[in-house]
Design an enzyme around this catalytic site. Structure first.
Site, PDB file in Angstrom:
ATOM      1  N   LYS A 157      14.823 -63.345  32.835  1.00 18.13           N
ATOM      2  CA  LYS A 157      14.967 -62.860  31.372  1.00 18.13           C
ATOM      3  C   LYS A 157      14.309 -61.154  31.263  1.00 18.13           C
ATOM      4  O   LYS A 157      14.347 -60.662  30.586  1.00 18.13           O
ATOM      5  CB  LYS A 157      14.179 -63.619  30.792  1.00 18.13           C
ATOM      6  CG  LYS A 157      14.611 -65.316  30.622  1.00 18.13           C
ATOM      7  CD  LYS A 157      13.584 -65.957  29.770  1.00 18.13           C
ATOM      8  CE  LYS A 157      13.752 -67.477  30.145  1.00 18.13           C
ATOM      9  NZ  LYS A 157      12.545 -68.115  29.356  1.00 18.13           N
ATOM     10  N   GLY A 158      13.319 -60.895  32.309  1.00 16.26           N
ATOM     11  CA  GLY A 158      12.712 -59.794  32.358  1.00 16.26           C
ATOM     12  C   GLY A 158      13.243 -58.711  31.653  1.00 16.26           C
ATOM     13  O   GLY A 158      12.731 -57.593  31.283  1.00 16.26           O
ATOM     14  N   ASP A 181       9.545 -55.560  43.044  1.00 20.58           N
ATOM     15  CA  ASP A 181       8.131 -56.100  43.700  1.00 20.58           C
ATOM     16  C   ASP A 181       8.483 -56.090  45.034  1.00 20.58           C
ATOM     17  O   ASP A 181       8.476 -55.122  45.828  1.00 20.58           O
ATOM     18  CB  ASP A 181       7.635 -57.159  42.920  1.00 20.58           C
ATOM     19  CG  ASP A 181       6.255 -57.461  43.471  1.00 20.58           C
ATOM     20  OD1 ASP A 181       5.687 -56.657  44.193  1.00 20.58           O
ATOM     21  OD2 ASP A 181       5.664 -58.535  43.229  1.00 20.58           O
ATOM     22  N   PHE A 203      -0.622 -56.410  38.113  1.00 20.69           N
ATOM     23  CA  PHE A 203       0.333 -57.462  37.536  1.00 20.69           C
ATOM     24  C   PHE A 203       0.762 -56.845  36.062  1.00 20.69           C
ATOM     25  O   PHE A 203      -0.278 -56.729  35.055  1.00 20.69           O
ATOM     26  CB  PHE A 203      -0.026 -59.058  37.295  1.00 20.69           C
ATOM     27  CG  PHE A 203       0.922 -59.947  37.129  1.00 20.69           C
ATOM     28  CD1 PHE A 203       1.902 -60.204  37.855  1.00 20.69           C
ATOM     29  CD2 PHE A 203       1.445 -60.068  35.616  1.00 20.69           C
ATOM     30  CE1 PHE A 203       3.121 -61.142  37.657  1.00 20.69           C
ATOM     31  CE2 PHE A 203       2.507 -60.724  35.477  1.00 20.69           C
ATOM     32  CZ  PHE A 203       3.440 -61.202  36.230  1.00 20.69           C
ATOM     33  N   VAL A 204       1.662 -56.334  35.846  1.00 26.53           N
ATOM     34  CA  VAL A 204       1.817 -55.595  34.374  1.00 26.53           C
ATOM     35  C   VAL A 204       3.044 -56.466  33.729  1.00 26.53           C
ATOM     36  O   VAL A 204       3.771 -57.290  33.975  1.00 26.53           O
ATOM     37  CB  VAL A 204       2.673 -54.445  34.929  1.00 26.53           C
ATOM     38  CG1 VAL A 204       1.822 -53.481  35.570  1.00 26.53           C
ATOM     39  CG2 VAL A 204       4.348 -54.227  35.563  1.00 26.53           C
ATOM     40  N   ASP A 254       6.890 -60.545  31.577  1.00 30.18           N
ATOM     41  CA  ASP A 254       5.897 -61.644  31.140  1.00 30.18           C
ATOM     42  C   ASP A 254       5.040 -62.277  32.166  1.00 30.18           C
ATOM     43  O   ASP A 254       5.102 -61.706  33.264  1.00 30.18           O
ATOM     44  CB  ASP A 254       6.792 -62.983  30.647  1.00 30.18           C
ATOM     45  CG  ASP A 254       7.376 -63.638  31.960  1.00 30.18           C
ATOM     46  OD1 ASP A 254       7.718 -62.929  32.838  1.00 30.18           O
ATOM     47  OD2 ASP A 254       7.182 -64.949  32.095  1.00 30.18           O
TER      48      ASP A 254
HETATM   49  P1  IMP Z   1      10.841 -59.663  43.851  1.00 31.83           P
HETATM   50  O1  IMP Z   1      11.819 -60.480  44.497  1.00 31.83           O
HETATM   51  O2  IMP Z   1       9.476 -59.744  44.723  1.00 31.83           O
HETATM   52  O3  IMP Z   1      11.077 -58.291  43.769  1.00 31.83           O
HETATM   53  O4  IMP Z   1      10.238 -60.103  42.540  1.00 31.83           O
HETATM   54  C1  IMP Z   1      10.862 -59.421  41.599  1.00 31.83           C
HETATM   55  C2  IMP Z   1      10.793 -60.301  39.938  1.00 31.83           C
HETATM   56  O5  IMP Z   1       9.333 -60.867  39.884  1.00 31.83           O
HETATM   57  C3  IMP Z   1      10.913 -59.203  38.775  1.00 31.83           C
HETATM   58  O6  IMP Z   1      12.274 -59.189  38.582  1.00 31.83           O
HETATM   59  C4  IMP Z   1       9.861 -59.842  37.771  1.00 31.83           C
HETATM   60  O7  IMP Z   1      10.548 -60.885  37.082  1.00 31.83           O
HETATM   61  C5  IMP Z   1       8.830 -60.615  38.669  1.00 31.83           C
HETATM   62  N1  IMP Z   1       7.674 -59.884  38.833  1.00 31.83           N
HETATM   63  C6  IMP Z   1       7.293 -59.006  39.862  1.00 31.83           C
HETATM   64  N2  IMP Z   1       6.136 -58.387  39.566  1.00 31.83           N
HETATM   65  C7  IMP Z   1       5.825 -58.488  38.099  1.00 31.83           C
HETATM   66  C8  IMP Z   1       4.852 -57.985  37.508  1.00 31.83           C
HETATM   67  O8  IMP Z   1       4.062 -57.264  37.898  1.00 31.83           O
HETATM   68  N3  IMP Z   1       4.825 -58.585  35.874  1.00 31.83           N
HETATM   69  C9  IMP Z   1       6.015 -59.338  35.782  1.00 31.83           C
HETATM   70  N4  IMP Z   1       6.730 -59.820  36.393  1.00 31.83           N
HETATM   71  C10 IMP Z   1       6.836 -59.461  37.685  1.00 31.83           C
HETATM   72 MG    MG Z   2      13.250 -60.126  36.600  1.00 28.56          MG
END
Ligand code: IMP
Ligand code: MG
Length: 178
Positions: free
Chosen positions: A42-43, A102, A151-152, A158
């Site tokens: 949803k982000g 991330d 963490f943002v 969210d």
């Molecule tokens: P990844 O697979 O580790 O790149 O995770 C990506 C997903 O994790 C993003 O699309 C976000 O939904 C969530 N995410 C990663 N870091 C943060 C953060 O600092 N705040 C909120 N959501 C995060």
């Molecule tokens: Mg996301």
């Protein structure tokens, strides 16, 4: 400022400027091509809606929702599709719109999955890139800004489904999740 936020990283005005610049670049790059924006729920819903309105070529939008297996705070790279696209992407230009990269593992999975469906191209636009965290070799064509490894929340992002409505992006007080 929200009481659970320790500092603002990007104000509403700064985000608007970043999104506008990215939209202008996308409009140039995809001029005369029909583009499908794919948002990962949803982000990315807030970013997607603002970005779409800064692009002045023909765009369609579609949505995917995925969940990561394993621990909640970190992504495991093993992804399950909860909601798939409604449209076929065969022969189309696809731009995946993400809120934050991330580890990159989620995006790597989605990108590989979409590439297997016969599109003309699959590229990625992310609003935020977390500094020094990428494990997966993901190529992002468009990056809004680099953010520190904290963490943002806000602007769609969210923690436990809260804070998505904040108009800015800020650092969440670690006391909220520890
Ligand atoms: P990844 O697979 O580790 O790149 O995770 C990506 C997903 O994790 C993003 O699309 C976000 O939904 C969530 N995410 C990663 N870091 C943060 C953060 O600092 N705040 C909120 N959501 C995060
Ligand atoms: Mg996301």
């Amino acid at each position: 400022m929200h009481k659970d936020v320790t500092r603002i990283l990007f104000t509403e005005e700064e985000i608007a400027a970043i999104v506008k610049d990215m939209g202008a670049q996308i409009s140039k790059d995809y001029a005369c091509k029909s583009l499908l924006l794919v948002s990962v729920l949803k982000g990315a819903f807030v970013f997607m809606s603002d970005l779409a309105r800064t692009i002045d070529c023909d765009v369609e939008v579609d949505f995917m929702e995925v969940s990561s297996y394993g621990a909640e705070a970190k992504s495991s790279g093993v992804v399950r599709i909860i909601k798939d696209l409604e449209t076929s992407i065969e022969g189309r230009h696809v731009l995946i719109v993400e809120d934050i990269l991330d580890s990159g593992l989620t995006l790597k999975y989605i990108s590989k999955n979409l590439k297997s469906r016969g599109p003309l191209s699959v590229e990625v636009a992310t609003l935020l890139l977390k500094q020094g965290k990428q494990q997966a070799d993901i190529e992002c064509k468009y990056i809004g800004c680099v953010c520190p490894d904290e963490f943002v929340v806000g602007y769609g992002l969210d923690y436990a489904e809260k804070y998505r409505n904040l108009p800015y992006i800020g650092v969440l007080d670690p006391r909220v999740y520890s």
